[in-house]
Scaffold this motif. Structure first.
Motif, mmCIF file in Angstrom:
data_model
loop_
_atom_site.group_PDB
_atom_site.id
_atom_site.type_symbol
_atom_site.label_atom_id
_atom_site.label_comp_id
_atom_site.label_asym_id
_atom_site.label_seq_id
_atom_site.Cartn_x
_atom_site.Cartn_y
_atom_site.Cartn_z
ATOM 1 N N ALA A 246 0.939 -1.480 0.247
ATOM 2 C CA ALA A 246 -0.416 -0.144 0.193
ATOM 3 C C ALA A 246 0.778 1.116 -0.021
ATOM 4 C CB ALA A 246 -1.207 0.122 1.360
ATOM 5 N N VAL A 247 0.531 2.391 -0.018
ATOM 6 C CA VAL A 247 0.831 3.328 -0.788
ATOM 7 C C VAL A 247 0.590 4.557 0.871
ATOM 8 C CG1 VAL A 247 2.242 5.782 -1.627
ATOM 9 C CG2 VAL A 247 1.327 3.021 -3.096
ATOM 10 N N ASP A 248 1.510 5.082 2.299
ATOM 11 C CA ASP A 248 1.114 5.881 2.989
ATOM 12 C C ASP A 248 0.565 7.319 1.637
ATOM 13 O OD1 ASP A 248 4.571 5.813 4.052
ATOM 14 O OD2 ASP A 248 4.084 7.208 2.208
ATOM 15 N N LYS A 249 0.686 8.472 2.813
ATOM 16 C CA LYS A 249 0.506 10.270 1.861
ATOM 17 C C LYS A 249 1.846 10.518 1.299
ATOM 18 C CE LYS A 249 -3.507 10.908 5.313
ATOM 19 N NZ LYS A 249 -3.168 11.376 6.816
ATOM 20 N N LYS A 250 2.844 10.243 2.436
ATOM 21 C CA LYS A 250 3.341 10.679 1.208
ATOM 22 C C LYS A 250 4.607 10.001 0.640
ATOM 23 C CE LYS A 250 5.891 12.107 6.129
ATOM 24 N NZ LYS A 250 7.018 12.038 7.033
ATOM 25 N N GLY A 251 4.115 9.056 -0.188
ATOM 26 C CA GLY A 251 4.455 8.078 -1.213
ATOM 27 C C GLY A 251 5.297 7.117 -1.249
ATOM 28 N N LYS A 256 0.737 -3.010 4.606
ATOM 29 C CA LYS A 256 -0.833 -3.301 5.069
ATOM 30 C C LYS A 256 -1.152 -4.399 5.672
ATOM 31 C CE LYS A 256 -5.447 -1.474 3.309
ATOM 32 N NZ LYS A 256 -6.597 -1.871 2.309
ATOM 33 N N THR A 257 -0.881 -6.094 5.646
ATOM 34 C CA THR A 257 -0.871 -7.011 6.820
ATOM 35 C C THR A 257 0.116 -8.074 5.620
ATOM 36 O OG1 THR A 257 -2.151 -7.610 4.482
ATOM 37 C CG2 THR A 257 -3.317 -6.243 6.021
ATOM 38 N N GLN A 258 -0.423 -8.975 6.670
ATOM 39 C CA GLN A 258 1.122 -9.631 6.108
ATOM 40 C C GLN A 258 0.380 -10.964 5.204
ATOM 41 O OE1 GLN A 258 3.407 -10.904 9.396
ATOM 42 N NE2 GLN A 258 3.898 -9.461 10.165
ATOM 43 N N LEU A 259 -0.854 -10.871 3.973
ATOM 44 C CA LEU A 259 -0.906 -11.528 3.055
ATOM 45 C C LEU A 259 -0.570 -10.750 2.278
ATOM 46 C CD1 LEU A 259 -5.112 -11.741 4.629
ATOM 47 C CD2 LEU A 259 -3.716 -12.881 4.772
ATOM 48 N N LEU A 260 -0.930 -12.542 1.552
ATOM 49 C CA LEU A 260 -0.585 -12.178 -0.107
ATOM 50 C C LEU A 260 -2.319 -11.934 -0.856
ATOM 51 C CD1 LEU A 260 1.810 -15.600 -0.595
ATOM 52 C CD2 LEU A 260 2.822 -12.989 -0.648
ATOM 53 N N ARG A 261 -1.446 -10.776 -0.522
ATOM 54 C CA ARG A 261 -3.152 -9.991 -1.442
ATOM 55 C C ARG A 261 -2.022 -8.984 -3.282
ATOM 56 N NH1 ARG A 261 -6.451 -7.681 3.195
ATOM 57 N NH2 ARG A 261 -7.507 -9.796 3.570
#
Lengths: 344, 291
Positions: A246-251, A256-261
């Motif tokens: 996932a990407v945070d506000k600063k790029g 996000k989780t430890q699942l393979l998604r």
């Protein structure tokens, strides 16, 4: 001659010597903890000499005790206890001299042999003498068990083939080792190995599963490739693998989780002194400075601690003996009880 | 649930304080308050047991992980050990003046720590850990009683040196057993501590072998436990072979307890060890007390 033998016997079986040796071992153990040299002291010649002297003194004292008080029930416990100390010391010396402790990384489907060069890290006893070739190990499967979105633990299905031709298939996980005689296999850690293809001017220069190191921090697990040379090329690279990017506000990317998604590979490639980021999703290809990078597939790996310790069973047997000796020492005897009442 | 535990722990602290006061008063006055003190100790122990039981129910295992659980369960173990010892040997009741204050101090330290339930490593799910912890508590209890007897020995010995022929003997002096008996009792508890520490070390080694593949790794806490055991062994040898009795034995016993306490509670503060679950919470306690 007999006079000298008696003199030596008297010194070696002396309880005062035992007291000095016990005090010496305790002191050196304290130094081993306090001084910067630390654990090296426990492998030093001085400590080994002390342990050896302690063993000799123990043997002489215990023999003297057994022969002198053979018929006295009260001393059976003392004798067994001191015999156990001898057994434990011998076991400890066997471990120190003949054991091997290595870290072996095996990819899914890979067969790894017991060879010195296959171990990522290895510690051998002084007399181990490279006695490898005892087994090969295959990682057949790896399963991750989740608690919510975090990995609770990982278990691996392995096949161990011994040099005697036997095959053993076992499930192994952290805290749940596999023991085969004097060989022990421990699940140390596990991680991911993305299949990366690199082409230079249309020609494949590298296509392999790359081991990404797993690092566990409080509330965070990262999978990273340390900086190094890309095999078959003149470029250096490093990277991070995100199982659920996932990407945070600063790029910045984070898991996000430890699942393979949402699999994502973020590489930093240094071509002719110029560092370029390469961000790839699974199946994606990206061309950079004459090179083409492709994230083809994802595999897994497990790191095993492989321990060969011939002293372990000896020490455990000594522990059992010690327990028996202690229980017998402390079992109250009728005549001792009676004596205490009269005294007080 | 946690609030109820904390309230009951405070009740236990109050009862232990009352018991301690009675033990101390009993030593200093003619009237014997020891029986009443034992009743208060027992009530405090019951409260301690209820709170420990509630925590056990909450976490699903005997409380042994994290400073809150470790200190409160050690206090429970110490009180149980003392109550058992004085049941078989009523002449030991006077030691309550030294032992029970330690119990309520340990509960106090425990309840000042976080009560958060922590994820226990998979290597902790083994029968051998239970044996290891049980004998650790017994070793600590034996060592503490041996050291308390040694302190009493030194105090009484000093007083007997100060007393003149016609000087009035204080009540506590007469209420304490003879120096020879105190010395002998201390030796017996040293022997017990030696036994308990041995089983603790053996079970710890078996647990370590199963968990990490090595039965001994010169981990700081392993090494200090070994040093403590060696010192107790040394004390026993010196008592039996070199006639190190009385004051010498008392000093070595007190020194051995300091090593045991340092091994159990001090080492995790300084080094990275296999018992790291104590570290953070203790530092938090120190930080909180300074704030």
């Amino acid at each position: 001659m007999i006079k000298y033998t008696k003199c030596i016997n008297k010194i070696l079986s002396s309880r005062k010597l035992a007291i000095y040796l016990i005090a010496g071992i305790a002191l050196i153990s304290v130094f081993g903890m306090v001084l910067p040299a630390g654990k090296k002291i426990f492998k030093s010649i001085l400590f080994l000499i002390l342990i050896f002297c302690f063993l000799v003194n123990l043997i002489f004292c215990t023999s003297k005790q057994i022969f002198r008080h053979m018929k006295k029930r009260k001393f059976i416990g003392y004798s067994i206890f001191h015999l156990s100390l001898i057994v434990i010391t011998i076991g400890a010396l066997l471990t120190l001299g003949f054991s091997m402790n290595g870290y072996l990384v095996v990819g899914l489907g890979e067969i790894r042999g017991d060879k010195h060069e296959n171990y990522a890290k290895i510690e051998e006893g002084k007399f181990f003498n490279e006695r490898h070739g005892r087994f090969n190990i295959t990682l057949k499967d790896q399963t991750r068990y989740f608690k919510g979105e975090k990995i609770k633990y990982t278990s691996s299905l392995i096949n161990i083939g011994t040099n005697s031709g036997n095959q053993y298939t076992r499930e192994i996980s952290y805290g749940n080792p596999v023991t085969l005689g004097n060989l022990m296999f421990y699940h140390h850690n596990s991680g991911y190995a993305p299949l990366i293809e690199v082409k230079e001017n249309g020609k494949i220069v590298m296509q392999s599963y790359v081991i990404f190191r797993t690092e566990e921090h409080p509330n965070l697990v990262t999978f990273s490739l340390p900086a190094g040379k890309l095999p078959g090329t003149n470029i250096t690279w490093q990277g991070v693998f995100y199982p659920d990017a996932a990407v945070d506000k600063k790029g910045n990317y984070f898991n996000k989780t430890q699942l393979l998604r949402n699999l994502l590979l973020k590489l930093s490639v240094d071509i002719k002194g110029k560092s370029t980021p390469v961000v790839l999703k699974k199946g994606q290809t990206l061309a950079v400075g004459g090179y083409e990078f492709k994230f083809e597939d994802l595999s897994k790996w497990t790191g095993f601690d492989v321990i060969y310790d011939p002293g372990r069973r000896v020490v455990m047997f000594g522990g059992v003996l010690m327990t028996i000796g202690l229980v017998l020492m402390y079992l109250p005897l009728p005549q001792v009880k009676k004596k205490k009442t009269e005294e007080f | 649930m946690v609030k109820t535990q904390l309230i009951i722990f405070w009740v236990a602290v109050g009862l232990y304080v009352a018991a301690s006061v009675l033990y101390i008063i009993g030593l200093n006055f003619k009237k014997d308050y020891n029986r009443l003190a034992v009743i208060f100790t027992t009530l405090g122990f019951v409260a301690n047991s209820v709170a420990t039981g509630l925590r056990w129910n909450q976490v699903g295992h005997f409380p042994y992980y994290g400073a809150y659980e470790v200190y409160t369960s050690y206090a429970w173990g110490l009180a149980l050990f003392f109550l058992t010892a004085q049941f078989f040997k009523p002449s030991l009741r006077f030691i309550g003046a030294f032992i029970i204050p330690i119990s309520f101090i340990m509960i106090g330290i425990g309840i000042m720590n976080s009560t958060e339930m922590k994820e226990i490593p998979r290597t902790y799910f083994t029968f051998w850990l239970g044996v290891h912890i049980a004998f650790a508590k017994l070793a600590y209890g034996s060592g503490l009683i041996a050291a308390a007897l040694s302190v009493i020995y030194l105090i009484k010995e000093r007083k007997s040196g100060e007393l003149g022929d016609e000087e009035k003997v204080p009540h506590w002096y007469d209420k304490l057993p003879e120096l020879k008996k105190i010395d002998y009792l201390s030796y017996r508890f040293v022997a017990l501590a030696f036994f308990m520490l041995a089983i603790m070390i053996i079970s710890g080694a078996i647990w370590a072998a199963k968990a990490w593949g090595r039965y001994w790794g010169w981990d700081p806490i392993e090494t200090w436990a070994l040093v403590s055991w060696l010192v107790y062994g040394l004390a026993l040898h010196l008592y039996r072979t070199s006639s190190w009795r009385g004051r010498k034995m008392a000093l070595i016993t007190i020194g051995a307890l300091i090593l045991v306490v340092f091994a159990f509670f001090g080492i995790p503060l300084i080094y990275d060890t296999a018992h790291e679950h104590l570290t953070v919470s203790l530092l938090t306690t120190i930080g909180q007390s300074q704030a």
